[in-house]
Design a protein around this motif. Structure first.
Motif, PDB file in Angstrom:
ATOM      1  N   UNK A 218       0.686  -1.301   0.070  1.00 25.56           N
ATOM      2  CA  UNK A 218       0.179   0.062  -0.103  1.00 25.56           C
ATOM      3  C   UNK A 218       0.776   1.270   0.018  1.00 25.56           C
ATOM      4  N   UNK A 219       2.183   0.909  -0.124  1.00 22.07           N
ATOM      5  CA  UNK A 219       2.723   2.322  -0.015  1.00 22.07           C
ATOM      6  C   UNK A 219       2.925   3.126  -1.387  1.00 22.07           C
ATOM      7  N   UNK A 220       3.493   4.159  -1.294  1.00 20.00           N
ATOM      8  CA  UNK A 220       3.292   5.563  -2.172  1.00 20.00           C
ATOM      9  C   UNK A 220       4.834   6.262  -2.529  1.00 20.00           C
ATOM     10  N   UNK A 221       5.253   6.031  -3.839  1.00 17.42           N
ATOM     11  CA  UNK A 221       6.262   6.555  -4.270  1.00 17.42           C
ATOM     12  C   UNK A 221       5.895   7.908  -4.989  1.00 17.42           C
ATOM     13  N   UNK A 222       6.332   9.022  -4.336  1.00 15.61           N
ATOM     14  CA  UNK A 222       6.064  10.303  -4.745  1.00 15.61           C
ATOM     15  C   UNK A 222       7.215  10.930  -5.690  1.00 15.61           C
ATOM     16  N   UNK A 223       7.192  11.037  -6.951  1.00 25.48           N
ATOM     17  CA  UNK A 223       8.073  11.638  -7.545  1.00 25.48           C
ATOM     18  C   UNK A 223       8.223  13.107  -7.695  1.00 25.48           C
ATOM     19  N   UNK A 224       9.297  13.625  -7.381  1.00 27.42           N
ATOM     20  CA  UNK A 224       9.261  15.407  -7.498  1.00 27.42           C
ATOM     21  C   UNK A 224      10.503  15.679  -8.342  1.00 27.42           C
ATOM     22  N   UNK A 225      11.479  14.839  -7.956  1.00 27.72           N
ATOM     23  CA  UNK A 225      12.787  15.408  -8.900  1.00 27.72           C
ATOM     24  C   UNK A 225      12.515  15.189 -10.227  1.00 27.72           C
ATOM     25  N   UNK A 226      13.269  15.827 -11.320  1.00 30.75           N
ATOM     26  CA  UNK A 226      12.979  15.610 -12.689  1.00 30.75           C
ATOM     27  C   UNK A 226      14.437  15.499 -13.252  1.00 30.75           C
ATOM     28  N   UNK A 227      14.807  13.922 -13.342  1.00 28.21           N
ATOM     29  CA  UNK A 227      16.259  13.802 -14.146  1.00 28.21           C
ATOM     30  C   UNK A 227      16.243  14.494 -15.466  1.00 28.21           C
ATOM     31  N   UNK A 228      17.352  14.733 -15.935  1.00 26.32           N
ATOM     32  CA  UNK A 228      17.576  14.776 -17.496  1.00 26.32           C
ATOM     33  C   UNK A 228      16.971  13.711 -18.124  1.00 26.32           C
ATOM     34  N   UNK A 229      16.170  14.032 -19.417  1.00 23.37           N
ATOM     35  CA  UNK A 229      15.659  12.904 -20.254  1.00 23.37           C
ATOM     36  C   UNK A 229      16.941  12.200 -20.695  1.00 23.37           C
ATOM     37  N   UNK A 230      18.016  12.579 -20.851  1.00 23.01           N
ATOM     38  CA  UNK A 230      19.180  11.880 -21.210  1.00 23.01           C
ATOM     39  C   UNK A 230      19.478  10.673 -20.074  1.00 23.01           C
ATOM     40  N   UNK A 231      18.992  10.834 -18.802  1.00 25.07           N
ATOM     41  CA  UNK A 231      19.556   9.884 -18.023  1.00 25.07           C
ATOM     42  C   UNK A 231      18.631   8.595 -17.931  1.00 25.07           C
ATOM     43  N   UNK A 232      17.468   8.386 -18.906  1.00 24.95           N
ATOM     44  CA  UNK A 232      17.011   7.398 -19.182  1.00 24.95           C
ATOM     45  C   UNK A 232      15.742   7.434 -18.292  1.00 24.95           C
ATOM     46  N   UNK A 233      15.073   6.155 -18.636  1.00 23.66           N
ATOM     47  CA  UNK A 233      13.658   6.006 -17.715  1.00 23.66           C
ATOM     48  C   UNK A 233      13.862   5.300 -16.372  1.00 23.66           C
ATOM     49  N   UNK A 234      12.945   5.730 -15.635  1.00 23.50           N
ATOM     50  CA  UNK A 234      12.785   4.681 -14.225  1.00 23.50           C
ATOM     51  C   UNK A 234      12.281   3.360 -14.486  1.00 23.50           C
ATOM     52  N   UNK A 235      12.697   2.229 -14.292  1.00 19.59           N
ATOM     53  CA  UNK A 235      12.164   1.116 -14.379  1.00 19.59           C
ATOM     54  C   UNK A 235      11.214   0.733 -13.109  1.00 19.59           C
ATOM     55  N   UNK A 236       9.940   0.409 -13.571  1.00 17.58           N
ATOM     56  CA  UNK A 236       9.063   0.046 -12.577  1.00 17.58           C
ATOM     57  C   UNK A 236       8.651  -1.246 -12.726  1.00 17.58           C
ATOM     58  N   UNK A 237       8.904  -2.026 -11.613  1.00 16.08           N
ATOM     59  CA  UNK A 237       8.561  -3.577 -11.758  1.00 16.08           C
ATOM     60  C   UNK A 237       7.198  -3.840 -11.358  1.00 16.08           C
ATOM     61  N   UNK A 238       6.612  -4.550 -12.321  1.00 11.35           N
ATOM     62  CA  UNK A 238       5.104  -4.685 -12.423  1.00 11.35           C
ATOM     63  C   UNK A 238       4.506  -5.320 -11.471  1.00 11.35           C
ATOM     64  N   UNK A 239       5.194  -6.476 -11.216  1.00  9.13           N
ATOM     65  CA  UNK A 239       4.575  -7.610 -10.096  1.00  9.13           C
ATOM     66  C   UNK A 239       4.521  -6.822  -8.577  1.00  9.13           C
ATOM     67  N   UNK A 240       5.827  -6.337  -8.040  1.00 13.07           N
ATOM     68  CA  UNK A 240       5.566  -5.954  -6.830  1.00 13.07           C
ATOM     69  C   UNK A 240       4.528  -4.572  -6.931  1.00 13.07           C
ATOM     70  N   UNK A 241       4.406  -3.923  -7.842  1.00  9.68           N
ATOM     71  CA  UNK A 241       3.622  -2.565  -7.662  1.00  9.68           C
ATOM     72  C   UNK A 241       2.185  -3.291  -7.966  1.00  9.68           C
ATOM     73  N   UNK A 242       1.600  -4.091  -8.361  1.00  6.24           N
ATOM     74  CA  UNK A 242       0.414  -4.692  -8.311  1.00  6.24           C
ATOM     75  C   UNK A 242       0.187  -5.465  -7.097  1.00  6.24           C
ATOM     76  N   UNK A 243       1.299  -6.426  -6.921  1.00  6.79           N
ATOM     77  CA  UNK A 243       0.725  -7.280  -5.574  1.00  6.79           C
ATOM     78  C   UNK A 243       0.846  -6.554  -4.424  1.00  6.79           C
ATOM     79  N   UNK A 244       1.803  -5.707  -4.388  1.00  4.87           N
ATOM     80  CA  UNK A 244       1.878  -4.788  -2.953  1.00  4.87           C
ATOM     81  C   UNK A 244       0.878  -3.612  -3.005  1.00  4.87           C
ATOM     82  N   UNK A 245       0.157  -3.271  -4.091  1.00  2.81           N
ATOM     83  CA  UNK A 245      -0.708  -2.137  -4.224  1.00  2.81           C
ATOM     84  C   UNK A 245       0.212  -0.985  -3.935  1.00  2.81           C
ATOM     85  N   UNK A 246       1.095  -0.868  -4.690  1.00  3.87           N
ATOM     86  CA  UNK A 246       2.017   0.508  -4.740  1.00  3.87           C
ATOM     87  C   UNK A 246       1.491   1.554  -5.585  1.00  3.87           C
ATOM     88  N   UNK A 247       1.203   2.599  -5.210  1.00  5.27           N
ATOM     89  CA  UNK A 247       0.999   3.979  -6.086  1.00  5.27           C
ATOM     90  C   UNK A 247       2.222   4.653  -6.361  1.00  5.27           C
TER      91      UNK A 247
END
Length: 179
Positions: A86-115
Protein backbone atom coordinates in the motif's frame (compact mmCIF):
# COMPACT_ATOMS: atom_id res chain seq x y z
CA UNK A 1 8.59 8.13 5.35
CA UNK A 2 11.81 7.98 3.36
CA UNK A 3 13.00 11.20 1.79
CA UNK A 4 15.58 10.77 -0.97
CA UNK A 5 17.54 13.98 -1.54
CA UNK A 6 17.94 16.27 1.46
CA UNK A 7 18.50 19.59 -0.24
CA UNK A 8 16.42 22.67 -1.00
CA UNK A 9 13.09 20.80 -1.01
CA UNK A 10 14.10 17.71 0.94
CA UNK A 11 15.00 19.56 4.12
CA UNK A 12 11.52 21.11 4.08
CA UNK A 13 9.77 17.80 3.27
CA UNK A 14 11.54 16.29 6.27
CA UNK A 15 10.16 18.99 8.55
CA UNK A 16 6.62 18.69 7.18
CA UNK A 17 6.74 14.93 7.71
CA UNK A 18 7.81 15.44 11.32
CA UNK A 19 5.01 17.96 11.91
CA UNK A 20 2.37 15.43 10.84
CA UNK A 21 3.90 12.74 13.06
CA UNK A 22 5.92 10.77 10.54
CA UNK A 23 9.02 8.79 11.32
CA UNK A 24 11.57 10.11 8.83
CA UNK A 25 14.41 8.33 7.09
CA UNK A 26 16.65 10.84 5.29
CA UNK A 27 18.66 9.49 2.35
CA UNK A 28 21.43 11.40 0.61
CA UNK A 29 25.02 10.93 -0.55
CA UNK A 30 26.45 13.95 1.27
CA UNK A 31 27.36 13.77 4.97
CA UNK A 32 26.71 17.51 5.43
CA UNK A 33 23.13 17.09 4.22
CA UNK A 34 22.61 14.10 6.48
CA UNK A 35 23.97 16.08 9.44
CA UNK A 36 21.47 18.83 8.58
CA UNK A 37 18.72 16.19 8.38
CA UNK A 38 19.61 14.97 11.87
CA UNK A 39 19.53 18.55 13.20
CA UNK A 40 16.08 19.01 11.62
CA UNK A 41 14.70 15.90 13.32
CA UNK A 42 15.28 12.92 11.01
CA UNK A 43 14.86 9.70 12.96
CA UNK A 44 17.32 7.81 10.74
CA UNK A 45 19.84 8.82 8.09
CA UNK A 46 21.27 6.72 5.27
CA UNK A 47 24.31 7.68 3.23
CA UNK A 48 23.52 6.04 -0.12
CA UNK A 49 27.15 6.49 -1.18
CA UNK A 50 28.39 4.14 1.56
CA UNK A 51 25.43 1.81 2.20
CA UNK A 52 22.56 0.28 0.27
CA UNK A 53 19.52 2.47 0.99
CA UNK A 54 17.08 -0.32 0.12
CA UNK A 55 18.62 -2.72 2.66
CA UNK A 56 18.92 0.03 5.27
CA UNK A 57 15.24 1.04 4.95
CA UNK A 58 14.07 -2.59 4.86
CA UNK A 59 16.06 -3.22 8.06
CA UNK A 60 13.98 -0.46 9.64
CA UNK A 61 10.75 -2.18 8.52
CA UNK A 62 10.30 -0.48 5.14
CA UNK A 63 8.53 2.77 4.31
CA UNK A 64 4.91 3.73 3.76
CA UNK A 65 5.90 6.70 1.62
CA UNK A 66 9.05 7.53 -0.31
CA UNK A 67 9.52 11.03 -1.70
CA UNK A 68 12.21 11.41 -4.35
CA UNK A 69 13.69 14.85 -4.77
CA UNK A 70 16.91 13.60 -6.36
CA UNK A 71 17.35 13.64 -10.14
CA UNK A 72 18.81 10.22 -10.91
CA UNK A 73 16.49 7.42 -12.17
CA UNK A 74 18.31 4.82 -10.05
CA UNK A 75 17.26 6.75 -6.93
CA UNK A 76 13.58 6.44 -7.91
CA UNK A 77 14.08 2.68 -8.18
CA UNK A 78 15.85 2.58 -4.80
CA UNK A 79 12.96 4.52 -3.25
CA UNK A 80 10.38 2.12 -4.73
CA UNK A 81 12.03 -1.11 -3.55
CA UNK A 82 11.58 -0.79 0.26
CA UNK A 83 7.95 0.38 0.12
CA UNK A 84 5.50 -1.57 2.25
CA UNK A 85 2.19 -2.95 0.99
CA UNK A 86 0.00 0.00 0.00
CA UNK A 87 3.03 2.29 -0.14
CA UNK A 88 3.32 5.43 -2.20
CA UNK A 89 6.22 6.60 -4.32
CA UNK A 90 6.06 10.37 -4.81
CA UNK A 91 8.18 11.55 -7.73
CA UNK A 92 9.24 15.19 -7.48
CA UNK A 93 12.77 15.40 -8.90
CA UNK A 94 13.08 15.61 -12.67
CA UNK A 95 16.12 13.83 -14.12
CA UNK A 96 17.42 14.99 -17.48
CA UNK A 97 15.77 12.95 -20.23
CA UNK A 98 19.23 11.79 -21.24
CA UNK A 99 19.44 9.89 -17.94
CA UNK A 100 16.98 7.31 -19.23
CA UNK A 101 13.70 6.04 -17.81
CA UNK A 102 12.89 4.77 -14.36
CA UNK A 103 12.15 1.05 -14.37
CA UNK A 104 8.96 0.15 -12.54
CA UNK A 105 8.60 -3.53 -11.61
CA UNK A 106 5.04 -4.57 -12.42
CA UNK A 107 4.62 -7.53 -10.05
CA UNK A 108 5.56 -5.70 -6.81
CA UNK A 109 3.58 -2.66 -7.95
CA UNK A 110 0.43 -4.71 -8.42
CA UNK A 111 0.83 -7.32 -5.68
CA UNK A 112 1.81 -4.77 -3.01
CA UNK A 113 -0.69 -2.18 -4.24
CA UNK A 114 1.97 0.49 -4.66
CA UNK A 115 0.89 3.92 -5.94
CA UNK A 116 3.26 6.02 -8.02
CA UNK A 117 2.44 9.71 -7.83
CA UNK A 118 3.94 12.66 -9.69
CA UNK A 119 4.04 15.98 -7.86
CA UNK A 120 5.38 19.18 -9.35
CA UNK A 121 3.58 21.91 -7.42
CA UNK A 122 1.19 22.44 -4.56
CA UNK A 123 -2.03 24.39 -4.45
CA UNK A 124 -2.42 27.95 -3.20
CA UNK A 125 -3.88 26.49 -0.02
CA UNK A 126 -0.77 24.30 0.39
CA UNK A 127 1.41 27.38 0.02
CA UNK A 128 -0.66 29.32 2.57
CA UNK A 129 -0.27 26.42 5.02
CA UNK A 130 3.49 26.29 4.45
CA UNK A 131 3.81 30.03 5.09
CA UNK A 132 1.69 29.69 8.25
CA UNK A 133 3.90 26.88 9.57
CA UNK A 134 6.97 28.99 8.96
CA UNK A 135 5.40 32.10 10.51
CA UNK A 136 4.67 30.02 13.64
CA UNK A 137 8.30 28.94 13.80
CA UNK A 138 7.47 25.27 13.09
CA UNK A 139 9.88 25.06 10.13
CA UNK A 140 13.30 26.42 9.39
CA UNK A 141 14.60 27.21 5.92
CA UNK A 142 18.28 26.42 5.64
CA UNK A 143 19.77 28.89 3.19
CA UNK A 144 22.99 30.54 2.23
CA UNK A 145 23.08 34.10 0.94
CA UNK A 146 24.82 35.03 -2.28
CA UNK A 147 25.25 38.28 -4.14
CA UNK A 148 23.05 38.66 -7.22
CA UNK A 149 26.07 39.13 -9.47
CA UNK A 150 27.17 35.58 -8.45
CA UNK A 151 24.00 34.00 -9.91
CA UNK A 152 25.85 31.99 -12.57
CA UNK A 153 28.24 30.47 -10.04
CA UNK A 154 25.28 29.72 -7.76
CA UNK A 155 23.44 27.90 -10.55
CA UNK A 156 26.58 25.91 -11.28
CA UNK A 157 26.84 25.01 -7.58
CA UNK A 158 23.22 23.81 -7.55
CA UNK A 159 23.71 21.76 -10.72
CA UNK A 160 26.78 20.11 -9.23
CA UNK A 161 25.28 19.51 -5.75
CA UNK A 162 27.63 21.91 -4.00
CA UNK A 163 24.94 23.56 -1.90
CA UNK A 164 23.41 22.27 1.30
CA UNK A 165 19.88 23.56 0.82
CA UNK A 166 18.50 26.87 -0.50
CA UNK A 167 20.33 29.81 -2.02
CA UNK A 168 18.95 33.29 -1.42
CA UNK A 169 20.18 36.24 -3.44
CA UNK A 170 20.68 39.60 -1.81
CA UNK A 171 19.82 42.57 -3.93
CA UNK A 172 22.15 45.54 -4.10
CA UNK A 173 21.51 48.11 -1.42
CA UNK A 174 22.32 50.92 -3.86
CA UNK A 175 19.81 53.74 -4.14
CA UNK A 176 17.44 54.31 -7.08
CA UNK A 177 18.98 54.53 -10.51
CA UNK A 178 19.43 57.86 -12.21
CA UNK A 179 17.47 57.92 -15.46
Amino acid sequence: MAIFGIGGLGHLALQYARIVGGTVIAVDVEDAKLEMATELGADHVVNARTEDPVAAIEALGGADVAIVLAVIPKVFEQAFAPLRRGGRLVCVGLPPETEGPMELPIFPTVLKGISVIGSIVGTRQDLAEVFELHARGRTRVVAETRKLEDVNAAIDDVLHARTTARIVFELSSAGPRDN
